[in-house]
Every structure is written in C-alpha cells, then in structure tokens.
Design a protein around this motif. Structure first.
Motif, short mmCIF file in Angstrom:
data_model
loop_
_atom_site.label_atom_id
_atom_site.label_comp_id
_atom_site.label_asym_id
_atom_site.label_seq_id
_atom_site.Cartn_x
_atom_site.Cartn_y
_atom_site.Cartn_z
N LEU A 16 0.82 -1.20 0.00
CA LEU A 16 0.00 0.00 0.00
C LEU A 16 0.86 1.26 0.00
O LEU A 16 0.42 2.31 -0.41
N LEU A 17 2.10 1.15 0.46
CA LEU A 17 2.94 2.35 0.55
C LEU A 17 3.85 2.53 -0.65
O LEU A 17 4.82 3.25 -0.58
N GLY A 18 3.52 1.92 -1.75
CA GLY A 18 4.25 2.19 -2.99
C GLY A 18 3.83 3.55 -3.53
O GLY A 18 3.04 4.29 -2.93
N TRP A 19 4.34 3.91 -4.69
CA TRP A 19 4.00 5.24 -5.23
C TRP A 19 2.53 5.33 -5.60
O TRP A 19 1.92 6.39 -5.49
N LYS A 20 1.94 4.23 -6.01
CA LYS A 20 0.50 4.25 -6.33
C LYS A 20 -0.33 4.43 -5.06
O LYS A 20 -1.29 5.19 -5.04
N GLY A 21 0.05 3.73 -4.01
CA GLY A 21 -0.67 3.84 -2.75
C GLY A 21 -0.55 5.23 -2.16
O GLY A 21 -1.53 5.81 -1.67
N LEU A 22 0.65 5.79 -2.21
CA LEU A 22 0.85 7.15 -1.70
C LEU A 22 0.07 8.16 -2.53
O LEU A 22 -0.49 9.12 -2.00
N SER A 23 0.02 7.95 -3.83
CA SER A 23 -0.74 8.85 -4.70
C SER A 23 -2.23 8.78 -4.39
O SER A 23 -2.91 9.81 -4.33
N LEU A 24 -2.72 7.57 -4.19
CA LEU A 24 -4.14 7.41 -3.86
C LEU A 24 -4.47 8.02 -2.50
O LEU A 24 -5.51 8.67 -2.35
#
Length: 72
Positions: A16-24
C-alpha cells in the motif's frame, strides 16, 4: 538458483505504501479536505445571518443601488 543467493523478488513486495498507494492516499486526503472546506462554507452560510443595515427604501435614481428586498 545458487545456494548463496536469496530470492530478492519475494523480499520486495509492492504494498500500500508504494507510489501508487501514496498517490491514492494523497488524492483521498485532498478530496476529504476539499469536501470538509465546502461543508464548512455551507454551514457558515446557513448559520450566519447579517444584521439589518440602514439603507434607503424609497425609489432609487439611476446608478444608485438599493436593496432588492428589505428584511427589516
């Protein structure tokens, strides 16, 4: 696989803390902030009532602003 190497692919797990998760999460936080600000503006607009201010109530001449409907 050689005996001395570890399985690197199993150790690196996109979560969840990848760049997609952080963006979301950033987009969700911005959306919640925007919704909260709009709700606050609506609340203040509905709760606050301006006091009655003195104004001219007779027929106005051209170029002079009058209250459309007096609440006093």
């Amino acid at each position: 696989m050689m005996a001395g190497q570890k399985n690197v692919a199993a150790a690196v797990r996109p979560g969840l803390l990848g760049w997609k998760g952080l963006s979301l999460m950033g987009a969700l936080a911005a959306g919640l902030l925007l919704a909260a600000a709009n709700a606050h503006l609506v609340y203040v607009a509905l709760v606050s009532q301006p006091d009655c201010v003195p104004h001219l109530k007779d027929a106005g001449a051209t170029g002079v602003y009058r209250a459309a409907r007096s609440s006093c």
